[in-house]
Design a protein around this motif. Structure first.
Motif, PDB file in Angstrom:
ATOM      1  N   ARG A   1       0.993   9.158  -3.146  1.00  0.00           N
ATOM      2  CA  ARG A   1       1.183   8.278  -2.571  1.00  0.00           C
ATOM      3  C   ARG A   1       1.387   7.688  -3.862  1.00  0.00           C
ATOM      4  O   ARG A   1       2.242   6.967  -4.812  1.00  0.00           O
ATOM      5  CB  ARG A   1       1.555   7.094  -2.050  1.00  0.00           C
TER       6      ARG A   1
ATOM      7  N   ASN B   1       3.876   7.621  -7.791  1.00  0.00           N
ATOM      8  CA  ASN B   1       4.877   7.347  -7.544  1.00  0.00           C
ATOM      9  C   ASN B   1       4.331   5.800  -8.623  1.00  0.00           C
ATOM     10  O   ASN B   1       3.614   5.409  -8.360  1.00  0.00           O
ATOM     11  CB  ASN B   1       5.145   6.507  -6.453  1.00  0.00           C
TER      12      ASN B   1
ATOM     13  N   HIS C   1      11.814   0.277  -4.103  1.00  0.00           N
ATOM     14  CA  HIS C   1      11.726   1.403  -3.647  1.00  0.00           C
ATOM     15  C   HIS C   1      11.584   1.344  -2.858  1.00  0.00           C
ATOM     16  O   HIS C   1      11.361   2.594  -2.293  1.00  0.00           O
ATOM     17  CB  HIS C   1       9.908   1.001  -4.221  1.00  0.00           C
TER      18      HIS C   1
ATOM     19  N   SER D   1       9.696   7.918  -0.461  1.00  0.00           N
ATOM     20  CA  SER D   1       8.574   8.078  -1.027  1.00  0.00           C
ATOM     21  C   SER D   1       7.477   9.180  -0.026  1.00  0.00           C
ATOM     22  O   SER D   1       6.462   9.841  -0.222  1.00  0.00           O
ATOM     23  CB  SER D   1       7.700   7.609  -1.841  1.00  0.00           C
TER      24      SER D   1
ATOM     25  N   GLU E   1       7.054  13.072   1.338  1.00  0.00           N
ATOM     26  CA  GLU E   1       6.702  13.345   0.396  1.00  0.00           C
ATOM     27  C   GLU E   1       5.576  13.270   0.254  1.00  0.00           C
ATOM     28  O   GLU E   1       4.191  14.483  -0.178  1.00  0.00           O
ATOM     29  CB  GLU E   1       6.855  13.241  -0.888  1.00  0.00           C
ATOM     30  N   SER E   2       4.536  12.012   0.711  1.00  0.00           N
ATOM     31  CA  SER E   2       3.312  11.620  -0.152  1.00  0.00           C
ATOM     32  C   SER E   2       2.292  12.641   1.475  1.00  0.00           C
ATOM     33  O   SER E   2       1.053  13.368   1.043  1.00  0.00           O
ATOM     34  CB  SER E   2       2.860  10.520   0.661  1.00  0.00           C
TER      35      SER E   2
END
Length: 224
Positions: free
Chosen positions: A22, A26, A59, A64, A67-68
């Motif tokens: 992550r 990111n 954020h 996110s 995806e991580s």
């Protein structure tokens, strides 16, 4: 307590990998810290803390984590779940905003001082303009054992029982943290620090001192 070893294994072998992905993928994710509370005997108090440090509140509008997590699935999935079949519970989720901070080396222990001052603006201003810069200069000169410092204002939770801000002091060793927390006679304090204290409103703003002081040990950190 019986879940402690299993929990730490899963955080190290699975969630550390998720956090590293992550951070690396990111732009606005600065770092992730996994901390373990020092000196806890009460099972009702939180023993661990994961910190996600991001550049901008936007954020949180995305997801996110998904995806991580998918990218980290190459790690054995048995390391993933820290809740199923265990007594692990989340005791508190908070959001804070950095008002000021500095780092001058590796911090392995953090002394976190939660506060609810009568005048939040005055407290933050004094720390940003006086105490923080003093500690930073003293640290760089080798006259103060802090390796990092910061002040954070609380965003959530927002209620009368919760602290409105906190400061933290980072140290390389546990003994350095304990030394900072130990009682000292003002007569032994540096003259320039006492000049700051004498012109400060801290005594009136927080007559009973900090609400709570916790020492955290860094288990691991994912950073760029």
């Amino acid at each position: 307590r019986s879940d402690q070893a299993d929990f730490e294994s899963k955080m190290e072998n699975y969630w550390k990998g998720v956090s590293e992905y992550r951070v690396a993928n990111n732009e606005d994710v600065i770092n992730t810290l996994m901390l373990k509370r020092v000196g806890v005997a009460d099972d009702n108090q939180g023993k661990y803390c994961m910190i996600l440090n991001v550049e901008d509140a936007e954020h949180f509008d995305g997801n996110s984590w998904a995806e991580s997590v998918d990218a980290a699935l190459k790690i054995p999935i048995e390391h993933a779940s820290v809740f199923n079949g265990s007594s692990v519970t989340i005791s508190l989720v908070t959001v804070g905003k950095f008002e000021s901070w500095w780092s001058n080396g590796e911090s392995n222990y953090y002394v976190v001082n939660s506060a609810r001052p009568k005048n939040l603006e005055a407290f933050i201003t004094e720390n940003k303009e006086s105490f923080g810069p003093y500690f930073e200069k003293a640290s760089k000169k080798g006259k103060d054992k802090r390796s990092s410092w910061g002040i954070v204002s609380s965003v959530l939770p927002a209620n009368q029982d919760h602290y409105t801000c906190y400061t933290y002091d980072g140290f390389a060793t546990y003994s350095d943290a304990l030394e900072m927390l130990s009682y000292k006679d003002n007569a032994d304090a540096p003259k320039d620090l006492m000049e700051i204290w004498n012109g400060s409103t801290m005594a009136e703003n927080m007559p009973n001192g900090f609400q709570k002081i916790i020492v955290w040990k860094k288990m691991w950190e994912a950073r760029k």
